[in-house]
Design an enzyme around this catalytic site. Structure first.
Site, PDB file in Angstrom:
ATOM      1  N   CYS A   1       0.821  -1.226   0.000  1.00  0.00           N
ATOM      2  CA  CYS A   1       0.000   0.000   0.000  1.00  0.00           C
ATOM      3  C   CYS A   1       0.851   1.270   0.000  1.00  0.00           C
ATOM      4  CB  CYS A   1      -0.932   0.016   1.205  1.00  0.00           C
ATOM      5  SG  CYS A   1      -2.039  -1.391   1.202  1.00  0.00           S
TER       6      CYS A   1
ATOM      7  N   HIS B   1      -3.611   7.049   0.670  1.00  0.00           N
ATOM      8  CA  HIS B   1      -3.864   5.719   0.110  1.00  0.00           C
ATOM      9  C   HIS B   1      -5.282   5.336   0.509  1.00  0.00           C
ATOM     10  CE1 HIS B   1      -4.099   1.507  -0.411  1.00  0.00           C
ATOM     11  NE2 HIS B   1      -4.004   1.241   0.883  1.00  0.00           N
TER      12      HIS B   1
ATOM     13  N   ASN C   1      -9.984  -0.941  -2.497  1.00  0.00           N
ATOM     14  CA  ASN C   1      -8.578  -0.674  -2.190  1.00  0.00           C
ATOM     15  C   ASN C   1      -7.736  -1.233  -3.347  1.00  0.00           C
ATOM     16  OD1 ASN C   1      -5.922  -0.894  -1.243  1.00  0.00           O
ATOM     17  ND2 ASN C   1      -6.561  -1.321   0.856  1.00  0.00           N
TER      18      ASN C   1
END
Ligand code: ACO
Length: 331
Positions: A113, A258, A288
């Protein structure tokens, strides 16, 4: 010393949209459960066989086109992904070939991430050192084919989506503009809290009896532990970026975090005392997308005219590793 500036962006989302209602036909879950805990309403999944490099190729074509550049104008590729086309070689070389570029260097970054900010930092250092003039920085992920579609895997499976985003960095002599600083951290003590174990090099044999049954071919996440750390590490990374440049939270024009989980983003905004209009969120539509989420969000924020010249843009990420990172950018 030159600075680097983001001169163009591009994104690619595969055309298949999987709503929460459709997800509920793939794993035992519900629209309500997913929305309440993550804010996600839908995500994009690849609609045919394609790798991280193929999606990055589509996003790069957009970015090159917008900048009026050709593939041969790029000096180096930094490619962030946790879902490369192959275990090796990396997706960067595949992208170099797809673009028909000269034989420039291509580096894969594996920081999940936080991968895009790590990749951006690498590109920025190459430009600051004077080694390269233009660097293509990529985040691209194909999650959909690697998720566990059953009750055991549902906590993870409902959160992730496929997509790619890229930026083109270029050297600038303008002193006040561009990437002001980047900040990178890790704490491997938490490596197994969010991980995909197999096939891994430490096992003898690597492909052992039972590998299909023990769940290690799928991502594992300790959701509560991730949440707990994310809501402290995101603000810490943002503060570090601000402090390094003598700035304060109220000077942020746009925070692009993020896109981990809308609840995490809301908690971070609250801790930083940032109003919703200064915090970009699109996880509702994409889920995501890990290393791709920041460049996709940046591309959309620009398209929606939410970032203007001289704005202070802060990027921040937290994820598997644990790793966390931030960047301060004067647009
Ligand atoms: N649908 C329906 N029920 C589910 C699902 C699902 N997809 N997944 C789990 N459940 C059930 C569990 O089995 C459990 O049932 P039980 O009470 O009968 O045992 C119940 O829902 C609650 O499960 P928890 O795991 O306790 O759920 P929690 O409230 O902690 O929420 C979540 C889980 C959403 C993952 C949360 O912990 C979270 O947001 N963590 C942050 C993780 C994150 O956002 N990761 C993003 C990737 S990492 C990154 O990008 C930084």
């Amino acid at each position: 010393m030159p600075r680097s500036r983001i001169i163009s962006t591009g994104r690619y989302l595969p055309e298949r949209i999987v709503t929460n209602e459709e997800m509920a036909t793939l794993v035992p879950t519900s629209d309500e459960w997913i929305r309440e805990r993550s804010g996600i309403r839908q995500r994009h999944f690849i609609h045919k066989e394609m790798g991280a490099s193929d999606m990055a190729y589509e996003a790069t074509k957009v970015a090159l086109d917008r900048a009026g550049l050709q593939p041969e104008d790029i000096d180096f590729i930094v490619f962030a992904t946790l879902s490369p086309d192959y275990n090796f070689p990396g997706s960067g070389v595949l992208l170099q070939h797809l673009l028909g570029m000269p034989q420039v260097g291509a580096l894969d970054v594996r920081n999940q991430c936080s991968g895009f900010i790590y990749a951006l930092s690498v590109g920025d250092q190459f430009i600051r050192s004077g080694m390269y003039k233009r660097v293509l920085v990529v985040g691209s992920e194909v999650h959909s084919t690697g998720l566990e579609y059953n009750e055991h895997g549902r906590q993870v499976t409902v959160l992730f989506g496929d997509g790619a985003g890229v930026v083109i960095l270029e050297a600038t002599e303008e002193e006040e503009r561009g990437i002001l600083s980047t900040h990178l951290h890790s704490d491997g003590k938490y490596a197994l809290e969010l991980c995909l174990i197999n096939p891994g090099s430490r096992k003898i044999p690597r492909y052992y009896d039972g590998i299909w049954e023990d769940g290690t071919l799928y991502p594992h996440m300790n959701g509560r532990e991730v949440f707990k750390h994310a809501v402290t590490k995101f603000p810490a990374a943002i503060k570090e970026a601000l402090d390094a440049n003598g700035l304060t939270p109220d000077q942020i024009d746009m925070l692009i975090p993020h896109q981990a989980n809308l609840r995490i983003t809301e908690a971070v905004a609250q801790r930083m005392k940032l109003p919703p209009e200064k915090v970009f969120s699109n996880i509702q539509r994409y889920g995501n997308t890990t290393a791709a989420s920041i460049p996709i969000a940046l591309d959309e924020a620009l398209e929606q005219d939410k970032i203007h010249d001289n704005d202070l843009v802060v990027l921040a990420a937290f994820g598997s590793g644990f790793t966390w990172a931030s960047a301060a950018i004067r647009w």
